[in-house]
Motif scaffolding. Structure first.
Motif, PDB file in Angstrom:
ATOM      1  N   GLU A 102       0.835  -1.212   0.000  1.00 12.47           N
ATOM      2  CA  GLU A 102       0.000   0.000   0.000  1.00 12.47           C
ATOM      3  C   GLU A 102       0.865   1.255   0.000  1.00 12.47           C
ATOM      4  OE1 GLU A 102      -3.117   2.433   2.842  1.00 12.47           O
ATOM      5  OE2 GLU A 102      -1.540   1.158   3.662  1.00 12.47           O
ATOM      6  N   LEU A 128      -8.159   5.315  -3.750  1.00  5.80           N
ATOM      7  CA  LEU A 128      -8.354   4.014  -4.383  1.00  5.80           C
ATOM      8  C   LEU A 128      -7.361   2.984  -3.830  1.00  5.80           C
ATOM      9  CD1 LEU A 128      -9.894   2.375  -6.467  1.00  5.80           C
ATOM     10  CD2 LEU A 128      -8.216   3.112  -8.187  1.00  5.80           C
ATOM     11  N   GLY A 131      -8.426   2.152  -0.339  1.00  2.87           N
ATOM     12  CA  GLY A 131      -9.641   1.339  -0.381  1.00  2.87           C
ATOM     13  C   GLY A 131      -9.350  -0.099  -0.755  1.00  2.87           C
ATOM     14  N   VAL A 132      -8.579  -0.297  -1.800  1.00  3.51           N
ATOM     15  CA  VAL A 132      -8.277  -1.652  -2.269  1.00  3.51           C
ATOM     16  C   VAL A 132      -7.507  -2.439  -1.209  1.00  3.51           C
ATOM     17  CG1 VAL A 132      -6.922  -2.944  -3.966  1.00  3.51           C
ATOM     18  CG2 VAL A 132      -8.429  -1.101  -4.726  1.00  3.51           C
ATOM     19  N   HIS A 133      -6.641  -1.774  -0.464  1.00  2.98           N
ATOM     20  CA  HIS A 133      -5.836  -2.504   0.529  1.00  2.98           C
ATOM     21  C   HIS A 133      -6.693  -3.045   1.677  1.00  2.98           C
ATOM     22  CE1 HIS A 133      -5.435   0.091   4.104  1.00  2.98           C
ATOM     23  NE2 HIS A 133      -4.456  -0.677   4.545  1.00  2.98           N
ATOM     24  N   LYS A 147     -14.485  -4.834   4.462  1.00  3.55           N
ATOM     25  CA  LYS A 147     -14.913  -4.900   3.049  1.00  3.55           C
ATOM     26  C   LYS A 147     -15.786  -3.698   2.716  1.00  3.55           C
ATOM     27  CE  LYS A 147     -14.683  -9.800   1.959  1.00  3.55           C
ATOM     28  NZ  LYS A 147     -15.429 -10.988   1.503  1.00  3.55           N
ATOM     29  N   ALA A 150     -13.534  -0.824   2.276  1.00  3.71           N
ATOM     30  CA  ALA A 150     -12.870  -0.925   0.971  1.00  3.71           C
ATOM     31  C   ALA A 150     -13.778  -0.434  -0.149  1.00  3.71           C
ATOM     32  CB  ALA A 150     -12.455  -2.374   0.717  1.00  3.71           C
ATOM     33  N   VAL A 151     -15.017  -0.892  -0.135  1.00  4.88           N
ATOM     34  CA  VAL A 151     -15.962  -0.497  -1.182  1.00  4.88           C
ATOM     35  C   VAL A 151     -16.239   1.004  -1.113  1.00  4.88           C
ATOM     36  CG1 VAL A 151     -18.353  -0.735  -1.981  1.00  4.88           C
ATOM     37  CG2 VAL A 151     -17.024  -2.774  -1.392  1.00  4.88           C
ATOM     38  N   SER A 154     -13.311   3.053  -2.324  1.00  4.58           N
ATOM     39  CA  SER A 154     -13.173   2.898  -3.776  1.00  4.58           C
ATOM     40  C   SER A 154     -14.213   3.740  -4.509  1.00  4.58           C
ATOM     41  CB  SER A 154     -13.299   1.424  -4.165  1.00  4.58           C
ATOM     42  OG  SER A 154     -12.265   0.667  -3.559  1.00  4.58           O
ATOM     43  N   ALA A 157     -13.085   7.279  -4.448  1.00  8.72           N
ATOM     44  CA  ALA A 157     -12.042   7.477  -5.465  1.00  8.72           C
ATOM     45  C   ALA A 157     -12.647   7.652  -6.846  1.00  8.72           C
ATOM     46  CB  ALA A 157     -11.075   6.296  -5.454  1.00  8.72           C
ATOM     47  N   VAL A 158     -13.610   6.802  -7.181  1.00  8.39           N
ATOM     48  CA  VAL A 158     -14.257   6.905  -8.493  1.00  8.39           C
ATOM     49  C   VAL A 158     -14.957   8.253  -8.639  1.00  8.39           C
ATOM     50  CG1 VAL A 158     -16.099   5.956  -9.945  1.00  8.39           C
ATOM     51  CG2 VAL A 158     -14.475   4.414  -8.820  1.00  8.39           C
ATOM     52  N   SER A 181     -13.433  10.604   2.408  1.00  5.70           N
ATOM     53  CA  SER A 181     -12.574   9.530   2.921  1.00  5.70           C
ATOM     54  C   SER A 181     -12.512   9.576   4.445  1.00  5.70           C
ATOM     55  CB  SER A 181     -11.163   9.644   2.342  1.00  5.70           C
ATOM     56  OG  SER A 181     -11.181   9.436   0.942  1.00  5.70           O
TER      57      SER A 181
END
Length: 196
Positions: A102, A128, A131-133, A147, A150-151, A154, A157-158, A181
């Motif tokens: 990360e 992002l 989030g992914v980590h 989870k 994370a979603v 993400s 980020a989008v 965030s």
């Protein structure tokens, strides 16, 4: 606390007291880390606000929000977690690897954004990566609410990338991504602190 598979029952490798202590320590550590990074994101988001008064208000609110989450996690009378963690084998090593990847990815997106003369991408790209980590951390810490973290990060980020494409200023994108965030991380911190 021991690794399990769907076909084999769990075999305790530690006493119940040790499992309770480990679960409590992981919950406290998670709350602390989530809260500290929430306040960092809040300050980053505040720096993108056009109004210095609004930025100051965010910063003033951010500190007690973080402090309360930490106090909730570390209070002596806190109820034990409703369930004990079931950690996979070599979980601590795996968590270390995830965190190193990360950090490397964060530095990479900062360098790539600056090298391509697009620093406005930095907040969304970092959100992002962070989030992914959380996807592997959900498994390695046996904290499935990660989870959701994370979603949500993400999605933030989008949204940030969409706002960049729509022409929002770099400051505006930083404010939206940073504050959103921070909210995601605070919600996660409070959930871990209170629910375990």
């Amino acid at each position: 606390m021991t690794p399990t598979t769907p076909s084999t029952p769990s075999t305790p490798s530690a006493t119940d007291a040790e499992c309770v202590a480990l679960t409590r320590n992981l919950r406290r550590r998670g709350t602390l880390v989530l809260s500290v990074f929430a306040v960092i994101w809040a300050f980053a988001g505040a720096s993108g606000l056009a109004s210095s008064g609004a930025a100051l208000a965010v910063e003033i609110v951010a500190v007690p929000l973080t402090a309360v989450a930490i106090v909730l996690a570390y209070r002596k009378g806190a109820a034990p977690s409703p369930r004990m963690v079931s950690l996979p084998e070599n979980w601590a090593r795996a968590v270390g690897i995830v965190n190193v990847v990360e950090v490397a990815a964060v530095f990479a997106v900062i360098a790539a954004s600056n090298a391509s003369d697009h620093p406005e991408f930095i907040p969304a790209a970092i959100a992002l990566v962070v989030g992914v980590h959380f996807f592997p951390l959900a498994r390695y810490y046996d904290q499935w609410q990660y989870k959701g973290t994370a979603v949500a990060l993400s999605v933030v980020a989008v949204v940030g990338f969409v706002l960049i494409a729509a022409g929002l200023s770099a400051e505006g994108v930083r404010a939206v991504v940073g504050l959103a965030s921070a909210v995601v991380l605070w919600v996660s911190a409070y959930h871990v602190a209170v629910k375990g």
